[in-house]
Design a protein around this motif. Structure first.
Motif, PDB file in Angstrom:
ATOM      1  N   PRO A  96     -77.591 124.310  -3.369  1.00 21.07           N
ATOM      2  CA  PRO A  96     -78.224 123.252  -2.572  1.00 21.07           C
ATOM      3  C   PRO A  96     -79.690 123.030  -2.930  1.00 21.07           C
ATOM      4  O   PRO A  96     -80.157 121.888  -2.942  1.00 21.07           O
ATOM      5  CB  PRO A  96     -78.064 123.751  -1.130  1.00 21.07           C
ATOM      6  CG  PRO A  96     -77.649 125.163  -1.215  1.00 21.07           C
ATOM      7  CD  PRO A  96     -77.009 125.365  -2.538  1.00 21.07           C
TER       8      PRO A  96
ATOM      9  N   CYS B 278     -72.035 123.840   1.520  1.00 22.52           N
ATOM     10  CA  CYS B 278     -71.715 123.086   0.301  1.00 22.52           C
ATOM     11  C   CYS B 278     -70.348 123.500  -0.249  1.00 22.52           C
ATOM     12  O   CYS B 278     -69.538 122.660  -0.638  1.00 22.52           O
ATOM     13  CB  CYS B 278     -72.783 123.317  -0.762  1.00 22.52           C
ATOM     14  SG  CYS B 278     -74.389 122.635  -0.353  1.00 22.52           S
TER      15      CYS B 278
ATOM     16  N   LYS C  77     -79.871 121.426   7.317  1.00 25.83           N
ATOM     17  CA  LYS C  77     -79.085 120.472   8.091  1.00 25.83           C
ATOM     18  C   LYS C  77     -77.701 121.026   8.416  1.00 25.83           C
ATOM     19  O   LYS C  77     -77.099 121.753   7.625  1.00 25.83           O
ATOM     20  CB  LYS C  77     -78.953 119.184   7.277  1.00 25.83           C
ATOM     21  CG  LYS C  77     -78.553 117.988   8.104  1.00 25.83           C
ATOM     22  CD  LYS C  77     -78.542 116.737   7.242  1.00 25.83           C
ATOM     23  CE  LYS C  77     -77.786 115.630   7.964  1.00 25.83           C
ATOM     24  NZ  LYS C  77     -77.481 114.507   7.079  1.00 25.83           N
TER      25      LYS C  77
ATOM     26  N   TRP D 198     -71.285 115.600   7.023  1.00 20.30           N
ATOM     27  CA  TRP D 198     -71.947 115.222   5.774  1.00 20.30           C
ATOM     28  C   TRP D 198     -72.020 113.700   5.658  1.00 20.30           C
ATOM     29  O   TRP D 198     -71.078 112.992   6.021  1.00 20.30           O
ATOM     30  CB  TRP D 198     -71.165 115.787   4.594  1.00 20.30           C
ATOM     31  CG  TRP D 198     -71.416 117.227   4.350  1.00 20.30           C
ATOM     32  CD1 TRP D 198     -71.116 118.265   5.195  1.00 20.30           C
ATOM     33  CD2 TRP D 198     -72.041 117.802   3.211  1.00 20.30           C
ATOM     34  NE1 TRP D 198     -71.509 119.463   4.640  1.00 20.30           N
ATOM     35  CE2 TRP D 198     -72.073 119.199   3.410  1.00 20.30           C
ATOM     36  CE3 TRP D 198     -72.568 117.287   2.028  1.00 20.30           C
ATOM     37  CZ2 TRP D 198     -72.614 120.080   2.474  1.00 20.30           C
ATOM     38  CZ3 TRP D 198     -73.109 118.157   1.090  1.00 20.30           C
ATOM     39  CH2 TRP D 198     -73.137 119.539   1.325  1.00 20.30           C
ATOM     40  N   THR D 199     -73.137 113.238   5.098  1.00 21.02           N
ATOM     41  CA  THR D 199     -73.267 111.803   4.851  1.00 21.02           C
ATOM     42  C   THR D 199     -72.717 111.491   3.464  1.00 21.02           C
ATOM     43  O   THR D 199     -72.546 112.385   2.632  1.00 21.02           O
ATOM     44  CB  THR D 199     -74.749 111.377   4.893  1.00 21.02           C
ATOM     45  OG1 THR D 199     -75.445 112.040   3.824  1.00 21.02           O
ATOM     46  CG2 THR D 199     -75.384 111.761   6.214  1.00 21.02           C
TER      47      THR D 199
ATOM     48  N   LEU E 294     -73.785 116.125  -4.053  1.00 22.85           N
ATOM     49  CA  LEU E 294     -73.033 117.347  -4.346  1.00 22.85           C
ATOM     50  C   LEU E 294     -72.037 117.131  -5.487  1.00 22.85           C
ATOM     51  O   LEU E 294     -71.950 117.948  -6.416  1.00 22.85           O
ATOM     52  CB  LEU E 294     -72.298 117.813  -3.082  1.00 22.85           C
ATOM     53  CG  LEU E 294     -71.541 119.135  -3.187  1.00 22.85           C
ATOM     54  CD1 LEU E 294     -72.484 120.280  -3.568  1.00 22.85           C
ATOM     55  CD2 LEU E 294     -70.840 119.469  -1.875  1.00 22.85           C
TER      56      LEU E 294
ATOM     57  N   LEU F 199     -80.309 119.459  -1.817  1.00 24.62           N
ATOM     58  CA  LEU F 199     -79.627 119.262  -0.538  1.00 24.62           C
ATOM     59  C   LEU F 199     -80.189 120.193   0.530  1.00 24.62           C
ATOM     60  O   LEU F 199     -80.457 121.358   0.261  1.00 24.62           O
ATOM     61  CB  LEU F 199     -78.125 119.544  -0.701  1.00 24.62           C
ATOM     62  CG  LEU F 199     -77.301 118.506  -1.437  1.00 24.62           C
ATOM     63  CD1 LEU F 199     -75.959 119.092  -1.843  1.00 24.62           C
ATOM     64  CD2 LEU F 199     -77.098 117.267  -0.580  1.00 24.62           C
TER      65      LEU F 199
ATOM     66  N   ARG G 138     -78.845 121.837   2.806  1.00 30.57           N
ATOM     67  CA  ARG G 138     -77.666 122.499   3.354  1.00 30.57           C
ATOM     68  C   ARG G 138     -77.642 123.927   2.839  1.00 30.57           C
ATOM     69  O   ARG G 138     -78.232 124.224   1.803  1.00 30.57           O
ATOM     70  CB  ARG G 138     -76.392 121.794   2.882  1.00 30.57           C
ATOM     71  CG  ARG G 138     -76.234 120.373   3.353  1.00 30.57           C
ATOM     72  CD  ARG G 138     -75.609 120.340   4.717  1.00 30.57           C
ATOM     73  NE  ARG G 138     -75.411 118.986   5.203  1.00 30.57           N
ATOM     74  CZ  ARG G 138     -74.777 118.724   6.350  1.00 30.57           C
ATOM     75  NH1 ARG G 138     -74.278 119.689   7.093  1.00 30.57           N
ATOM     76  NH2 ARG G 138     -74.635 117.493   6.760  1.00 30.57           N
TER      77      ARG G 138
ATOM     78  N   GLU H 147     -74.218 110.026   1.175  1.00 33.24           N
ATOM     79  CA  GLU H 147     -75.260 110.311   0.194  1.00 33.24           C
ATOM     80  C   GLU H 147     -75.226 111.791  -0.201  1.00 33.24           C
ATOM     81  O   GLU H 147     -75.301 112.127  -1.391  1.00 33.24           O
ATOM     82  CB  GLU H 147     -76.619 109.941   0.795  1.00 33.24           C
ATOM     83  CG  GLU H 147     -77.722 109.865  -0.240  1.00 33.24           C
ATOM     84  CD  GLU H 147     -79.092 109.674   0.419  1.00 33.24           C
ATOM     85  OE1 GLU H 147     -79.144 109.413   1.635  1.00 33.24           O
ATOM     86  OE2 GLU H 147     -80.098 109.810  -0.300  1.00 33.24           O
ATOM     87  N   GLU H 148     -75.086 112.655   0.798  1.00 33.27           N
ATOM     88  CA  GLU H 148     -75.011 114.092   0.510  1.00 33.27           C
ATOM     89  C   GLU H 148     -73.791 114.404  -0.341  1.00 33.27           C
ATOM     90  O   GLU H 148     -73.857 115.196  -1.293  1.00 33.27           O
ATOM     91  CB  GLU H 148     -74.962 114.881   1.820  1.00 33.27           C
ATOM     92  CG  GLU H 148     -76.264 114.933   2.584  1.00 33.27           C
ATOM     93  CD  GLU H 148     -76.107 115.652   3.920  1.00 33.27           C
ATOM     94  OE1 GLU H 148     -76.916 116.536   4.216  1.00 33.27           O
ATOM     95  OE2 GLU H 148     -75.157 115.331   4.663  1.00 33.27           O
ATOM     96  N   ASP H 149     -72.680 113.787   0.021  1.00 37.40           N
ATOM     97  CA  ASP H 149     -71.450 113.982  -0.759  1.00 37.40           C
ATOM     98  C   ASP H 149     -71.691 113.625  -2.225  1.00 37.40           C
ATOM     99  O   ASP H 149     -71.307 114.354  -3.137  1.00 37.40           O
ATOM    100  CB  ASP H 149     -70.316 113.110  -0.205  1.00 37.40           C
ATOM    101  CG  ASP H 149     -69.708 113.688   1.069  1.00 37.40           C
ATOM    102  OD1 ASP H 149     -69.979 114.871   1.376  1.00 37.40           O
ATOM    103  OD2 ASP H 149     -68.963 112.961   1.747  1.00 37.40           O
TER     104      ASP H 149
END
Length: 220
Positions: free
Chosen positions: A41, A53, A13, A17-18, A25, A46, A48, A20-22
């Motif tokens: 990742p 990241c 992706k 960043w969403t 991480l 993730l 990513r 959720e991704e944040d």
DNA sequence: AAGCCAATCAACCGCATGCAG
DNA sequence: GCTGCATGCGGTTGATTGGCT
């Protein structure tokens, strides 16, 4: 040398960043740290690349990031350090606790550069525009042979005599990169305490301000 | 209210560098 | 000494936002 493809085009992706991704991480790094960005990742689940990241973490998610507007002091420090170091944003950022190189770079291009250009356009010859002039006035000349020595003058550079001796006998001062390393060491207090940070700020602030040439006047 | 434009900033890209094998 | 990988860094891009007409 063949470069490893960045963000291997397959299914990784890109873009913003969403939340959720944040969260994924942050949770992962808090738990396991970030020893290997490339593997992170995958381990964290993730989609990513490691580079993305790392950037997201260092520029946005790190807990010690200071968000919000730059203070006037910070502006002045950036301006003067830029005169001294040029576009070496990471070196500049290492002297501004809580600020990232990306943030400073953006701030420079969107605010300070324009102001300075405008100022230069209406320049008054009597003002000091070169940081070396300021440093000449306030730091003994033998310290100013190169930037490394400016660091040697820095109050937080050597913690005790042992450090000085070690440094004198060290071959670490041979290359530019080592000089930069040393400069970073002097003020990069990621693992240090706030007193050192404050000393750093006070040092640069004093150098700049004691020149008797208020930068805010110059650029406003 | 809608369209345009400039400013801002998060994120990406590619080169440079360090380091291990 | 050479090679290749991992990371750091600086330049650039592009999406978003806010102001103006």
């Amino acid at each position: 040398m063949v470069r490893a493809p960045c963000c291997e085009k397959m299914g990784l992706k890109k873009g913003p960043w969403t939340q959720e991704e944040d969260q994924i991480l942050i949770t992962f790094i808090q738990k396991y740290g970030h020893e290997n960005w490339r593997a992170l990742p995958k381990q964290a689940g993730l989609l990513r690349c490691g580079k993305s990241c790392r950037l997201r973490w260092t520029n946005y998610l790190r807990p010690d990031i200071k968000r919000g507007n730059f203070s006037e002091e910070e502006e002045q420090i950036i301006i003067k350090l830029h005169q001294l170091l040029g576009n070496r944003w990471s070196a500049i950022a290492s002297r501004l606790p809580g600020r990232t190189d990306n943030e400073i770079k953006n701030f420079w291009h969107t605010h300070l550069k324009k102001r300075l250009e405008l100022k230069q356009h209406n320049d008054l010859p009597s003002t000091i525009t070169n940081v070396s002039q300021i440093l000449d006035q306030h730091i003994p000349s033998n310290y100013l042979q190169d930037s490394q020595n400016i660091v040697a003058y820095h109050p937080t550079y050597y913690h005790d005599q042992e450090d000085i001796q070690e440094s004198n006998s060290s071959s670490h001062h041979d290359t530019q990169s080592n000089k930069e390393e040393n400069m970073q060491y002097s003020t990069n207090n990621e693992h240090g305490d706030m007193t050192s940070f404050n000393n750093d700020m006070v040092f640069w602030y004093n150098v700049f301000m004691s020149s008797g040439n208020n930068v805010s006047d110059e650029i406003s």
